[in-house]
Design an enzyme around this catalytic site. Structure first.
Site, PDB file in Angstrom:
ATOM      1  N   HIS A 102     -26.153  -8.944 -25.638  1.00  0.00           N
ATOM      2  CA  HIS A 102     -24.932  -8.523 -26.085  1.00  0.00           C
ATOM      3  C   HIS A 102     -24.302  -7.243 -25.256  1.00  0.00           C
ATOM      4  O   HIS A 102     -23.110  -6.878 -25.267  1.00  0.00           O
ATOM      5  CB  HIS A 102     -24.843  -7.846 -27.633  1.00  0.00           C
ATOM      6  CG  HIS A 102     -25.617  -6.529 -27.891  1.00  0.00           C
ATOM      7  ND1 HIS A 102     -26.847  -6.544 -28.318  1.00  0.00           N
ATOM      8  CD2 HIS A 102     -25.288  -5.215 -27.606  1.00  0.00           C
ATOM      9  CE1 HIS A 102     -27.213  -5.297 -28.539  1.00  0.00           C
ATOM     10  NE2 HIS A 102     -26.112  -4.657 -28.179  1.00  0.00           N
ATOM     11  N   ASP A 156     -31.253 -12.069 -28.557  1.00  0.00           N
ATOM     12  CA  ASP A 156     -30.402 -11.337 -27.663  1.00  0.00           C
ATOM     13  C   ASP A 156     -31.376 -10.714 -26.498  1.00  0.00           C
ATOM     14  O   ASP A 156     -31.934  -9.603 -26.459  1.00  0.00           O
ATOM     15  CB  ASP A 156     -30.344  -9.942 -28.905  1.00  0.00           C
ATOM     16  CG  ASP A 156     -29.214  -9.068 -28.223  1.00  0.00           C
ATOM     17  OD1 ASP A 156     -28.648  -9.283 -27.357  1.00  0.00           O
ATOM     18  OD2 ASP A 156     -28.968  -8.044 -28.760  1.00  0.00           O
ATOM     19  N   SER A 212     -29.134   0.521 -27.040  1.00  0.00           N
ATOM     20  CA  SER A 212     -29.494  -1.104 -26.865  1.00  0.00           C
ATOM     21  C   SER A 212     -29.727  -1.589 -25.561  1.00  0.00           C
ATOM     22  O   SER A 212     -29.514  -0.808 -24.494  1.00  0.00           O
ATOM     23  CB  SER A 212     -27.835  -1.805 -26.905  1.00  0.00           C
ATOM     24  OG  SER A 212     -27.525  -2.040 -28.467  1.00  0.00           O
TER      25      SER A 212
END
Length: 315
Positions: A108, A153, A263
């Site tokens: 992402h 992901d 992230s």
């Protein structure tokens, strides 16, 4: 992951009661823009190998220089959007060096490939305002072919030049599920926001981003517990935070957590001392450091995910 007993009784009632009063979901681990920081804080981060006493990540601690050289800081520049006044957008994520010319991160972070102009990767840098480590650009971006957030992901960045003198982190193998045993301690690290954010509740506190890397020790949570906790919808929504056991690892729920800007960074364990094995990729969560709600990490030893990582890194 192996499972233990699901939440029941008073704890479950407490969670439901707390969520009835909730009015807003806050995503815990997406990419985030670093809005700048006072020079005094940057100086404090440079003064000692342990930096200042204020906690970062969420309820974390400062990382000494060079402790996790495989850690990578990504600066992503995207082309302007229709409402951005023709200015590039810059976001930040974490990553991990998995071989001399490959960095693993979350899909992402880089999925908008049509707008992605460039990625700068800083490897082996503990303090962002220093000249530690090595800086590389990225030639190619590989995204898991089945990526559909939050499932699969994972992404691999092919660096412009190999990194020298820095040992990559090892990836957990298909035979190392025991590294995800509930109750085991793992580490999450990065340069993300230090501002705690409650699950499903609004916050007016501004995120605080450190220049020095922070780390937190988090407890692995069983799949059954993560599924039950995370499927509880926030009242204003008609969906829930999805959790897919075969693709994800859950950790935290005790106040220690990753947050915005973390992230793509690794969730890893130490074995033996001084050697690290990555078991997850920071992906998402409800809030930052909320009680009872663990963060969610992409499971790197899932056969499809690990096969993708190895294949992309070998190209």
């Amino acid at each position: 992951m192996s499972e233990d007993k699901a939440i029941s009784g008073p704890l479950y009632a407490t969670l439901v009661g707390a969520l009835v009063a909730a009015i807003m979901v806050v995503a815990a681990s997406f990419v985030f823009v670093r809005s700048g920081k006072a020079a005094s804080q940057a100086a404090a981060d440079m003064q000692s190998p342990y930096a200042s006493a204020s906690p970062k990540i969420t309820d974390g601690k400062a990382v000494p220089n060079g402790k996790y050289p495989f850690m990578s800081f990504l600066t992503l520049t995207f082309a302007d959007g229709p409402d951005s006044n023709n200015k590039p957008e810059i976001f930040e994520c974490g990553g991990s060096l998995i071989d001399a010319d490959s960095v693993l991160t979350a899909a992402h972070c880089v999925v908008d490939k049509t707008r992605l102009l460039k990625v700068k990767v800083e490897v082996g840098r503990t303090v962002l305002s220093s000249n530690q480590g090595q800086v590389r650009s990225v030639k190619r971006v590989f995204i898991h072919p089945d990526y559909n957030f939050p499932n699969y992901d994972a992404a691999v960045l092919d660096l412009s030049r190999s990194v020298s003198g820095i040992a990559p982190i090892k990836l957990a193998s298909s035979k190392q599920n025991y590294l995800e045993k509930p109750g085991r301690k793992a580490t999450v690290a990065g340069w993300g926001s230090a501002t705690a954010r409650r699950a499903c509740l609004p916050t007016f506190a501004s995120p605080v981003f450190p220049y020095r890397m922070r780390e937190a020790r988090v407890l692995i949570v069983s799949d059954s517990r993560a599924e039950q906790v995370l499927k509880i919808s926030c009242p204003f929504r008609d969906d829930s935070t999805p959790y897919t056991p075969r693709l994800m690892v859950a950790a935290g729920g005790t106040g220690k957590d990753a947050c915005q800007g973390d992230s793509g960074g690794p969730l890893f364990v130490t074995r033996p001392p001084g050697k690290y094995t990555q078991i997850g990729i920071t992906s998402l969560g409800l809030g930052c450091g909320p009680k009872w709600f663990p963060g969610v990490y992409t499971e790197v030893n899932n056969p499809s995910i690990r096969s993708f990582i190895k294949s992309a890194a070998s190209q």
